[in-house]
Design a protein around this motif. Structure first.
Motif, mmCIF file in Angstrom:
data_model
loop_
_atom_site.group_PDB
_atom_site.id
_atom_site.type_symbol
_atom_site.label_atom_id
_atom_site.label_comp_id
_atom_site.label_asym_id
_atom_site.label_seq_id
_atom_site.Cartn_x
_atom_site.Cartn_y
_atom_site.Cartn_z
ATOM 1 N N SER A 106 -19.998 -24.866 23.969
ATOM 2 C CA SER A 106 -20.973 -24.647 25.054
ATOM 3 C C SER A 106 -22.397 -24.892 24.546
ATOM 4 O O SER A 106 -22.808 -24.368 23.506
ATOM 5 N N SER A 107 -23.148 -25.667 25.334
ATOM 6 C CA SER A 107 -24.539 -25.980 24.968
ATOM 7 C C SER A 107 -25.530 -25.030 25.629
ATOM 8 O O SER A 107 -26.710 -24.995 25.270
ATOM 9 N N GLY A 108 -25.054 -24.314 26.658
ATOM 10 C CA GLY A 108 -25.956 -23.434 27.424
ATOM 11 C C GLY A 108 -26.587 -24.133 28.624
ATOM 12 O O GLY A 108 -27.265 -23.498 29.437
ATOM 13 N N MET B 171 -21.770 -15.093 35.376
ATOM 14 C CA MET B 171 -21.224 -15.081 34.017
ATOM 15 C C MET B 171 -20.819 -16.499 33.617
ATOM 16 O O MET B 171 -19.676 -16.913 33.813
ATOM 17 N N CYS B 172 -21.776 -17.219 33.060
ATOM 18 C CA CYS B 172 -21.529 -18.626 32.748
ATOM 19 C C CYS B 172 -21.221 -18.835 31.263
ATOM 20 O O CYS B 172 -20.821 -19.915 30.849
ATOM 21 N N ALA B 173 -21.421 -17.800 30.445
ATOM 22 C CA ALA B 173 -21.230 -17.980 29.005
ATOM 23 C C ALA B 173 -19.765 -18.275 28.686
ATOM 24 O O ALA B 173 -18.861 -17.810 29.373
ATOM 25 N N ALA C 106 -16.944 -9.982 31.781
ATOM 26 C CA ALA C 106 -16.928 -10.100 33.243
ATOM 27 C C ALA C 106 -16.071 -8.994 33.848
ATOM 28 O O ALA C 106 -16.461 -8.357 34.842
ATOM 29 N N PHE D 233 -17.104 -17.754 35.984
ATOM 30 C CA PHE D 233 -16.719 -19.160 35.841
ATOM 31 C C PHE D 233 -15.275 -19.203 35.357
ATOM 32 O O PHE D 233 -14.794 -18.253 34.732
ATOM 33 N N LYS E 25 -8.056 -15.284 37.684
ATOM 34 C CA LYS E 25 -9.222 -14.678 37.008
ATOM 35 C C LYS E 25 -10.119 -13.953 38.006
ATOM 36 O O LYS E 25 -10.649 -12.877 37.718
ATOM 37 N N ASN F 224 -14.517 -25.139 36.881
ATOM 38 C CA ASN F 224 -14.770 -26.485 36.349
ATOM 39 C C ASN F 224 -13.639 -26.821 35.395
ATOM 40 O O ASN F 224 -13.092 -25.959 34.711
ATOM 41 N N GLY G 111 -21.481 -29.332 27.231
ATOM 42 C CA GLY G 111 -22.469 -30.264 26.676
ATOM 43 C C GLY G 111 -22.968 -31.333 27.625
ATOM 44 O O GLY G 111 -24.030 -31.900 27.404
ATOM 45 N N LYS H 33 -26.504 -30.722 36.314
ATOM 46 C CA LYS H 33 -26.286 -29.272 36.264
ATOM 47 C C LYS H 33 -27.349 -28.524 37.070
ATOM 48 O O LYS H 33 -27.065 -27.454 37.628
HETATM 49 O O1 PMT Z 1 -22.859 -24.549 28.317
HETATM 50 P P1 PMT Z 1 -22.482 -25.935 28.804
HETATM 51 O O2 PMT Z 1 -22.332 -26.907 27.663
HETATM 52 O O3 PMT Z 1 -23.422 -26.427 29.865
HETATM 53 O O4 PMT Z 1 -21.027 -25.833 29.466
HETATM 54 C C1 PMT Z 1 -20.862 -25.076 30.624
HETATM 55 C C2 PMT Z 1 -19.542 -24.299 30.608
HETATM 56 C C3 PMT Z 1 -18.377 -25.262 30.552
HETATM 57 C C4 PMT Z 1 -19.509 -23.368 29.386
HETATM 58 C C5 PMT Z 1 -19.532 -23.431 31.921
HETATM 59 O O5 PMT Z 1 -19.573 -24.288 33.039
HETATM 60 C C6 PMT Z 1 -18.277 -22.567 31.995
HETATM 61 O O6 PMT Z 1 -17.219 -22.973 32.445
HETATM 62 N N1 PMT Z 1 -18.409 -21.284 31.513
HETATM 63 C C7 PMT Z 1 -17.306 -20.346 31.399
HETATM 64 C C8 PMT Z 1 -16.517 -20.669 30.156
HETATM 65 C C9 PMT Z 1 -15.378 -19.691 29.924
HETATM 66 O O7 PMT Z 1 -15.403 -18.978 28.977
HETATM 67 O O8 PMT Z 1 -14.474 -19.685 30.863
HETATM 68 P P2 PMT Z 1 -13.142 -18.737 30.850
HETATM 69 O O9 PMT Z 1 -12.309 -19.325 31.910
HETATM 70 O O10 PMT Z 1 -12.592 -18.638 29.478
HETATM 71 O O11 PMT Z 1 -13.705 -17.325 31.264
HETATM 72 C C10 PMT Z 1 -13.660 -16.818 32.596
HETATM 73 C C11 PMT Z 1 -14.883 -15.965 32.891
HETATM 74 O O12 PMT Z 1 -14.831 -14.769 32.118
HETATM 75 C C12 PMT Z 1 -16.202 -16.604 32.569
HETATM 76 O O13 PMT Z 1 -17.122 -16.205 33.560
HETATM 77 C C13 PMT Z 1 -16.569 -16.003 31.217
HETATM 78 O O14 PMT Z 1 -17.989 -15.925 31.052
HETATM 79 C C14 PMT Z 1 -15.956 -14.626 31.299
HETATM 80 N N2 PMT Z 1 -15.486 -14.072 30.022
HETATM 81 C C15 PMT Z 1 -14.546 -14.701 29.297
HETATM 82 C C16 PMT Z 1 -14.086 -14.111 28.139
HETATM 83 C C17 PMT Z 1 -14.606 -12.868 27.743
HETATM 84 N N3 PMT Z 1 -14.180 -12.275 26.631
HETATM 85 N N4 PMT Z 1 -15.547 -12.285 28.479
HETATM 86 C C18 PMT Z 1 -15.996 -12.852 29.615
HETATM 87 O O15 PMT Z 1 -16.887 -12.316 30.284
#
Ligand code: PMT
Length: 396
Positions: free
Chosen positions: A211-213, A273-275, A309, A325, A339, A351, A361, A384
């Motif tokens: 992830s680039s943020g 929660m985009c991280a 999340a 996300f 989720k 996505n 990225g 984005k």
């Molecule tokens: O940063 P970029 O390079 O621009 O890329 C963007 C992205 C691909 C990172 C972004 O668009 C994205 O998809 N972010 C979520 C990535 C992720 O961890 O997805 P997940 O399907 O594994 O998690 C589901 C959700 O739970 C997410 O909202 C995540 O933030 C949250 N989560 C996941 C794991 C955890 N331990 N705690 C969480 O809060």
């Protein structure tokens, strides 16, 4: 919406400059303060006397005022403005804006402008559809300029086609709609998480992700641009904090991000929660660098990280909105739905890593937003910044 707003009206040298007089009148009538900046070629089409009479301000064209030697500060102008509208925007001015050729006051002011910029192209149809113009327009769109598409019709060349500057009434409507949207989150407090987390193995190594943020920072920037007070909890990235009311809290690990989010969330109206949070961390982090020569083969024992999340989903009040996300590779829709429910989210933004224009990225993303109510909307691939606007429009 325009009452008391500061607007720079940039006029470049095209026959449509005569319509800028009407545009200026409409902006003034709507209550805006207007500063006209005109290119030397623009003055061939419309006189500064007309424009200064209608705006109530001296028209700026040169870097220095000839008789007094006074410097016209493009930087101060850029900071003064709430919006800048360039109408007409000729092929030449658009090219200079796209490439940063700051050889006149209008383009220098554009480069210094902190405010939203609109451009209303006006030119002959062949110039408009030339690949060079198309490239410049794409660059400007990606730079965040809102282009007000020219209309089809009779052109000064005698030809008929696309290239006529949009009518002033329509240009004012576009600016008003933007002003409306830009105040839509005024008074709201929004938490945004962005970037990866790093889970340390020893002082020099970590488990992370790509992830680039960019996506999270675009969301934070868009929320701030719409008037929200933003708390951006960011993993390690190399991005500057976007403009606006954004307080960044820098964290490294999922545990730190978890603590920051739990602390901040109770005061928020919404959280996005985009991280890309690491799901696992090493059970033990070595105090000193692990040496291959002395350690040999190693096995890392990983323990699950907290689900941030889901923790917020467990404590959210009915007034708070929680948007997550889902980054998926298979069974995308079903996984995203699961989720959404498991984490008690109001919306989930799906996505897929299988999409070449989406994910880590990239400067673009392609998303489907699903609401807990069952409603959902898919968007085409976009920058984005524009994806952030779509997500906010649909969810907040
Ligand atoms: O940063 P970029 O390079 O621009 O890329 C963007 C992205 C691909 C990172 C972004 O668009 C994205 O998809 N972010 C979520 C990535 C992720 O961890 O997805 P997940 O399907 O594994 O998690 C589901 C959700 O739970 C997410 O909202 C995540 O933030 C949250 N989560 C996941 C794991 C955890 N331990 N705690 C969480 O809060």
């Amino acid at each position: 919406m325009l009452k008391g707003k500061h607007i720079i009206l940039g006029i470049s040298g095209g026959i449509a400059a005569y319509k800028s007089v009407h545009l200026l009148r409409l902006l003034r009538k709507a209550g805006a303060e207007v500063q006209v900046v005109i290119t030397p070629a623009g003055k061939e089409f419309i006189t500064p006397v007309t424009l200064s009479s209608l705006s109530g301000k001296p028209v700026i064209s040169e870097f220095f005022t000839a008789n007094t030697g006074q410097w016209n500060s493009h930087v101060d102008l850029g900071l003064w403005a709430d919006a800048m509208v360039i109408a007409p925007a000729t092929a030449c001015t658009l090219a200079k804006m796209a490439t940063g050729v700051a050889d006149n006051m209008l383009v220098t002011t554009y480069l210094s402008a902190k405010a939203k910029v609109f451009a209303a192209p006006a030119m002959d149809l062949d110039m408009y559809r030339h690949p060079s113009t198309a490239r410049n327009l794409d660059t400007l769109r990606a730079d965040g300029v809102t282009l007000i598409e020219p209309a089809e019709g009779y052109l000064a060349s005698g030809l008929t086609g696309k290239g006529r500057m949009e009518e002033p009434e329509e240009i004012v409507k576009v600016i008003e709609a933007w002003m409306d949207a830009s105040a839509s989150l005024k008074g709201k407090k929004i938490l945004v998480t962005a970037g990866p987390t790093h889970e340390n193995i020893d002082p020099v190594r970590f488990i992370g992700n790509y992830s680039s943020g960019k996506m999270g920072y675009a969301l934070a920037g868009e929320c701030a641009a719409r008037g929200a007070e933003v708390c951006l909890v960011s993993g390690p990235v190399s991005l500057p904090v976007p403009d606006g009311d954004i307080r960044r809290i820098e964290v490294t690990s999922a545990a730190e991000m978890h603590a920051a989010c739990l602390r901040e969330f109770p005061g928020m109206d919404a959280a996005i929660m985009c991280a890309a949070v690491a799901d696992y961390a090493p059970a033990v982090c070595s105090d000193s660098k692990i040496k291959r020569e002395t350690t040999g083969e190693i096995t890392l024992r990983l323990v699950p990280n907290p689900d941030i999340a889901a923790s917020l989903g467990a404590i959210k009040t009915p007034e708070q909105k929680l948007i997550g996300f889902a980054l998926e590779t298979d069974n995308e829709h079903a996984n995203a739905l699961s989720k959404l429910r498991r984490k008690n989210l109001d919306f989930i933004v799906l996505n897929s890593l299988r999409d070449p224009l989406a994910g880590f990225g990239k400067d673009t993303n392609k998303v489907t937003v699903i609401a807990a109510t069952g409603e959902e909307k898919s968007f085409p691939a976009k920058s984005k910044t524009l994806v952030a606007a779509d997500i906010i429009d649909f969810t907040l």
